[in-house]
Design a protein around this motif. Structure first.
Motif, PDB file in Angstrom:
ATOM      1  N   GLY A 303       0.748  -1.215   0.188  1.00  0.00           N
ATOM      2  CA  GLY A 303       0.011   0.095   0.015  1.00  0.00           C
ATOM      3  C   GLY A 303       0.884   1.052   0.064  1.00  0.00           C
ATOM      4  N   THR A 304       2.217   1.345  -0.452  1.00  0.00           N
ATOM      5  CA  THR A 304       2.911   2.235  -0.573  1.00  0.00           C
ATOM      6  C   THR A 304       3.327   2.721  -1.802  1.00  0.00           C
ATOM      7  OG1 THR A 304       4.858   0.878  -0.591  1.00  0.00           O
ATOM      8  CG2 THR A 304       4.158   1.631   1.644  1.00  0.00           C
ATOM      9  N   LEU A 305       2.611   2.268  -2.964  1.00  0.00           N
ATOM     10  CA  LEU A 305       2.992   2.603  -4.232  1.00  0.00           C
ATOM     11  C   LEU A 305       2.306   4.133  -4.640  1.00  0.00           C
ATOM     12  CD1 LEU A 305       3.861   1.443  -6.981  1.00  0.00           C
ATOM     13  CD2 LEU A 305       1.559   0.934  -7.672  1.00  0.00           C
ATOM     14  N   HIS A 306       3.126   4.964  -5.279  1.00  0.00           N
ATOM     15  CA  HIS A 306       2.831   6.495  -5.685  1.00  0.00           C
ATOM     16  C   HIS A 306       2.993   6.653  -7.098  1.00  0.00           C
ATOM     17  CE1 HIS A 306       2.386  10.513  -4.899  1.00  0.00           C
ATOM     18  NE2 HIS A 306       3.397  10.869  -5.442  1.00  0.00           N
ATOM     19  N   ARG A 307       2.401   7.539  -7.460  1.00  0.00           N
ATOM     20  CA  ARG A 307       2.218   8.017  -8.934  1.00  0.00           C
ATOM     21  C   ARG A 307       2.238   9.523  -9.239  1.00  0.00           C
ATOM     22  NH1 ARG A 307       0.514   6.212 -13.869  1.00  0.00           N
ATOM     23  NH2 ARG A 307      -0.844   7.305 -15.189  1.00  0.00           N
ATOM     24  N   ASN A 308       3.074   9.845 -10.261  1.00  0.00           N
ATOM     25  CA  ASN A 308       3.350  11.105 -10.272  1.00  0.00           C
ATOM     26  C   ASN A 308       3.375  11.187 -11.878  1.00  0.00           C
ATOM     27  OD1 ASN A 308       5.976  10.600 -11.100  1.00  0.00           O
ATOM     28  ND2 ASN A 308       6.494  11.053  -9.260  1.00  0.00           N
ATOM     29  N   PHE A 309       4.058  12.403 -12.570  1.00  0.00           N
ATOM     30  CA  PHE A 309       4.018  12.568 -13.882  1.00  0.00           C
ATOM     31  C   PHE A 309       4.993  11.795 -14.652  1.00  0.00           C
ATOM     32  CE2 PHE A 309       2.366  16.649 -12.908  1.00  0.00           C
ATOM     33  CZ  PHE A 309       1.193  16.957 -13.912  1.00  0.00           C
ATOM     34  N   MET A 310       5.789  11.034 -14.031  1.00  0.00           N
ATOM     35  CA  MET A 310       6.680  10.023 -14.536  1.00  0.00           C
ATOM     36  C   MET A 310       6.241   8.567 -14.526  1.00  0.00           C
ATOM     37  SD  MET A 310      10.480  11.113 -13.078  1.00  0.00           S
ATOM     38  CE  MET A 310       9.991  11.054 -11.315  1.00  0.00           C
ATOM     39  N   GLY A 311       5.014   8.485 -13.856  1.00  0.00           N
ATOM     40  CA  GLY A 311       4.465   7.067 -13.688  1.00  0.00           C
ATOM     41  C   GLY A 311       4.445   6.575 -12.238  1.00  0.00           C
ATOM     42  N   PHE A 312       4.371   5.291 -12.356  1.00  0.00           N
ATOM     43  CA  PHE A 312       4.300   4.592 -10.879  1.00  0.00           C
ATOM     44  C   PHE A 312       5.718   4.696 -10.189  1.00  0.00           C
ATOM     45  CE2 PHE A 312       0.702   2.415 -12.512  1.00  0.00           C
ATOM     46  CZ  PHE A 312      -0.358   2.652 -11.642  1.00  0.00           C
ATOM     47  N   THR A 313       5.856   5.038  -8.894  1.00  0.00           N
ATOM     48  CA  THR A 313       7.060   5.159  -8.303  1.00  0.00           C
ATOM     49  C   THR A 313       6.941   4.543  -6.750  1.00  0.00           C
ATOM     50  OG1 THR A 313       8.876   6.661  -7.628  1.00  0.00           O
ATOM     51  CG2 THR A 313       6.588   7.572  -7.617  1.00  0.00           C
ATOM     52  N   THR A 314       8.071   4.095  -6.336  1.00  0.00           N
ATOM     53  CA  THR A 314       8.143   3.752  -4.825  1.00  0.00           C
ATOM     54  C   THR A 314       8.477   4.998  -3.904  1.00  0.00           C
ATOM     55  OG1 THR A 314      10.282   2.775  -5.215  1.00  0.00           O
ATOM     56  CG2 THR A 314       8.519   1.390  -5.293  1.00  0.00           C
ATOM     57  N   SER A 315       8.858   5.723  -4.721  1.00  0.00           N
ATOM     58  CA  SER A 315       9.590   7.151  -3.765  1.00  0.00           C
ATOM     59  C   SER A 315       8.231   7.819  -3.206  1.00  0.00           C
ATOM     60  CB  SER A 315      10.171   8.233  -4.888  1.00  0.00           C
ATOM     61  OG  SER A 315      10.653   9.336  -4.108  1.00  0.00           O
ATOM     62  N   PRO A 316       8.676   8.161  -1.832  1.00  0.00           N
ATOM     63  CA  PRO A 316       7.620   8.939  -1.064  1.00  0.00           C
ATOM     64  C   PRO A 316       7.566  10.463  -1.484  1.00  0.00           C
ATOM     65  CG  PRO A 316       9.550   8.395   0.334  1.00  0.00           C
ATOM     66  CD  PRO A 316       9.670   7.893  -1.021  1.00  0.00           C
ATOM     67  N   SER A 317       8.730  10.746  -1.906  1.00  0.00           N
ATOM     68  CA  SER A 317       8.846  12.253  -2.104  1.00  0.00           C
ATOM     69  C   SER A 317       7.552  13.240  -2.877  1.00  0.00           C
ATOM     70  CB  SER A 317       9.983  12.744  -3.247  1.00  0.00           C
ATOM     71  OG  SER A 317      10.054  13.911  -3.395  1.00  0.00           O
ATOM     72  N   LYS A 318       7.275  14.168  -1.782  1.00  0.00           N
ATOM     73  CA  LYS A 318       6.106  14.871  -2.557  1.00  0.00           C
ATOM     74  C   LYS A 318       6.254  15.876  -3.724  1.00  0.00           C
ATOM     75  CE  LYS A 318       2.950  14.488   1.386  1.00  0.00           C
ATOM     76  NZ  LYS A 318       3.617  13.280   2.157  1.00  0.00           N
ATOM     77  N   ILE A 319       7.750  16.189  -3.620  1.00  0.00           N
ATOM     78  CA  ILE A 319       8.187  17.368  -4.609  1.00  0.00           C
ATOM     79  C   ILE A 319       8.958  16.775  -5.998  1.00  0.00           C
ATOM     80  CG2 ILE A 319       9.590  19.547  -4.739  1.00  0.00           C
ATOM     81  CD1 ILE A 319       9.363  19.877  -1.771  1.00  0.00           C
ATOM     82  N   LEU A 320       8.276  16.909  -6.997  1.00  0.00           N
ATOM     83  CA  LEU A 320       8.753  16.695  -8.023  1.00  0.00           C
ATOM     84  C   LEU A 320       9.181  17.858  -9.067  1.00  0.00           C
ATOM     85  CD1 LEU A 320       9.512  14.511 -10.654  1.00  0.00           C
ATOM     86  CD2 LEU A 320       7.223  14.772 -11.374  1.00  0.00           C
ATOM     87  N   LEU A 321      10.512  18.089  -9.335  1.00  0.00           N
ATOM     88  CA  LEU A 321      10.618  19.373 -10.153  1.00  0.00           C
ATOM     89  C   LEU A 321      11.227  19.003 -11.373  1.00  0.00           C
ATOM     90  CD1 LEU A 321      12.962  21.419  -7.545  1.00  0.00           C
ATOM     91  CD2 LEU A 321      10.543  21.585  -7.926  1.00  0.00           C
ATOM     92  N   GLY A 322      10.410  19.606 -12.536  1.00  0.00           N
ATOM     93  CA  GLY A 322      10.589  19.466 -13.907  1.00  0.00           C
ATOM     94  C   GLY A 322      11.534  20.573 -14.139  1.00  0.00           C
ATOM     95  N   LEU A 323      12.839  20.099 -14.853  1.00  0.00           N
ATOM     96  CA  LEU A 323      13.766  20.830 -15.534  1.00  0.00           C
ATOM     97  C   LEU A 323      13.820  20.607 -17.045  1.00  0.00           C
ATOM     98  CD1 LEU A 323      16.788  20.371 -12.978  1.00  0.00           C
ATOM     99  CD2 LEU A 323      14.966  22.088 -12.860  1.00  0.00           C
ATOM    100  N   GLY A 324      13.526  21.928 -17.808  1.00  0.00           N
ATOM    101  CA  GLY A 324      13.800  21.790 -19.164  1.00  0.00           C
ATOM    102  C   GLY A 324      12.492  22.247 -19.736  1.00  0.00           C
ATOM    103  N   ALA A 325      12.533  22.264 -21.026  1.00  0.00           N
ATOM    104  CA  ALA A 325      11.357  22.693 -21.894  1.00  0.00           C
ATOM    105  C   ALA A 325      10.213  21.976 -21.855  1.00  0.00           C
ATOM    106  CB  ALA A 325      11.771  22.906 -23.371  1.00  0.00           C
ATOM    107  N   SER A 326       9.054  22.106 -21.304  1.00  0.00           N
ATOM    108  CA  SER A 326       7.795  21.662 -21.395  1.00  0.00           C
ATOM    109  C   SER A 326       7.544  20.754 -20.052  1.00  0.00           C
ATOM    110  CB  SER A 326       7.447  20.718 -22.826  1.00  0.00           C
ATOM    111  OG  SER A 326       8.178  19.570 -22.584  1.00  0.00           O
TER     112      SER A 326
END
Length: 450
Positions: A303-326
């Motif tokens: 029950g610790t699976l997470h999802r962000n703009f990169m897809g499914f991840t096991t990382s609990p980090s709430k901060i995803l910084l996007g670098l680069g165009a778009s």
């Protein structure tokens, strides 16, 4: 039981829910001053302990794959590498100034475009600068997307030396006729070589991206593709639905007459899914499969699976910084997307400003619905709070009852569980709780859910 009628009923456009609200529904109420304050707050609340994750968008490709919906620039001119890297590092330094200290790094993902368009030396310069200004957490996940045709031994070695141990290869399909139609020509031997080289260098996770619903695909051609895939035994497989949106990507019109029907497309998915099950892969959800010993599956079980703009991840980090165009940043309190134009991105960053083209500050309701939808996608179950019950309209409640009768969801009091059959329709289930989409009056373009 999943019937053709059920497939037809729910094969309508729906968001992929890499975010809530989805990008077309953002309020675009984030400017540079707001972003400074929001990032500083998010870093103090979450980043100092959990660390941050970076998504770095490297948008160049030497040739056009006509199925692709990514933001990219087609060029064979590699002189574009240095100025682009300078801009990305400038953007990263802007974040470091806000943090006022070295950041804890929970992960890096290189996406594109084609990250391995960049020379190994260029990638080394970019990433070394970022790593030298960070504290890498013990369980940090470093991954990149590779094109088997141009991911060389040197690329793999440089990235491995920097701590990368995960690679995702864009395969799509091994059939020669399909490859010619979508302009993604890569012989099996090239993929085999790239896979074996990665394993020899210590990469512990190899993912293959495959697509169903491509032109000229049949069960026979897909069976051959899966036979080749099984020989290489990737740790994870993303078996995506082809998104046909020629209004946004005109190159897709070139093979429109040769696409499988909706029913044929669903049969391709069912066929592929069964093949994966037969050889030991388990369904994570949202078109993703893995081996049972893979961290993604273990996280799903815990029950610790997470999802962000990169897809499914096991990382609990709430901060995803996007670098680069778009690229898109998700700092939990808000979203922001950079300019899609590479030239505009580079010139804005050079002036010392953020290159934000759109953004959204989260409301309390947004946060509640976001967490609820993430629970549905990642855990296949969630608690429907009083606040969420109250915002559901009569139509949504009726559709929820229909889905229960169709055995796609199981409702017990305030607990909703997505059934095994329902996992295939998860986008439509999430859509029921998408209050912002229900309130939207204008037409929005989404790919079909199936």
């Amino acid at each position: 039981m999943i019937t053709p009628a059920l497939i037809q009923k729910y094969n309508t456009p729906a968001p992929r829910y890499t975010s809530y609200p989805t990008v077309p529904l953002w309020e675009n109420n984030v400017n540079s001053k707001d972003w400074n304050e929001l990032v500083s707050s998010a870093f103090s609340l979450y980043g100092k302990e959990e660390g941050i994750t970076l998504y770095i968008h490297l948008p160049f490709c030497e040739s056009l794959c006509t199925y692709c919906g990514c933001n990219k620039r087609i060029t064979k001119n590699h002189a574009v590498e240095d100025p682009y890297i300078d801009a990305v590092l400038h953007e990263w330094n802007n974040y470091l100034k806000l943090f006022g200290e070295k950041s804890k790094l929970a992960g890096i993902h290189l996406g594109g475009g084609t990250p391995t368009f960049f020379a190994p030396e260029s990638l080394n310069m970019l990433l070394s600068n970022i790593l030298d200004s960070s504290i890498v957490l013990e369980n940090a996940e470093f991954s990149f997307e590779g094109h088997p045709n141009n991911t060389t031994q040197a690329h793999l070695q440089v990235l491995a030396d920097l701590g990368f141990d995960r690679v995702s290869y864009g395969i799509q399909d091994f059939d020669e006729k399909v490859q010619n139609a979508i302009h993604r020509i890569q012989p099996f031997e090239k993929v085999k070589q790239a896979t074996e080289q990665a394993r020899q260098l210590g990469y512990t996770s190899i993912n293959f991206d495959l697509i169903y619903g491509l032109p000229f695909q049949t069960k026979r051609t897909l069976a051959d593709t899966f036979e080749k895939v099984v020989k290489l035994a990737p740790d994870r497989i993303a078996f995506y639905s082809y998104a046909h949106v020629p209004s946004s990507f005109p190159a897709q019109k070139s093979y429109e007459a040769h696409l499988p029907s909706e029913l044929e497309k669903r049969e391709l998915y069912e066929f592929g899914k069964q093949k994966l099950k037969e050889v030991g892969y388990v369904e994570i959800g949202m078109d993703h499969f893995s081996k049972q010993e893979d961290p993604l599956y273990l996280a799903l079980q815990k029950g610790t699976l997470h999802r962000n703009f990169m897809g499914f991840t096991t990382s609990p980090s709430k901060i995803l910084l996007g670098l680069g165009a778009s690229s898109i940043s998700d700092i939990y309190l808000a979203y922001a997307q950079n300019e899609k134009s590479i030239d505009s991105y580079q010139s804005t960053i050079a002036k010392g400003d953020w290159a934000i083209s759109k953004g959204h500050q989260m409301t309390e309701q947004d946060l509640k619905i976001r967490d609820f939808i993430l629970d549905l996608i990642c855990n296949h179950s969630a608690v429907i709070s009083r606040e969420i019950w109250e915002v559901l309209g009569e139509n949504q409640l009726d559709r929820l009852s229909e889905m229960q009768e169709e055995k796609l969801v199981d409702l017990k009091g305030d607990q909703i569980r997505v059934t095994e059959d329902g996992i295939m329709f998860i986008r439509q289930i999430c859509k029921l709780f998408d209050v912002r989409l229900q309130d939207q009056k204008k037409d929005l373009v989404f790919s079909k859910a199936i």
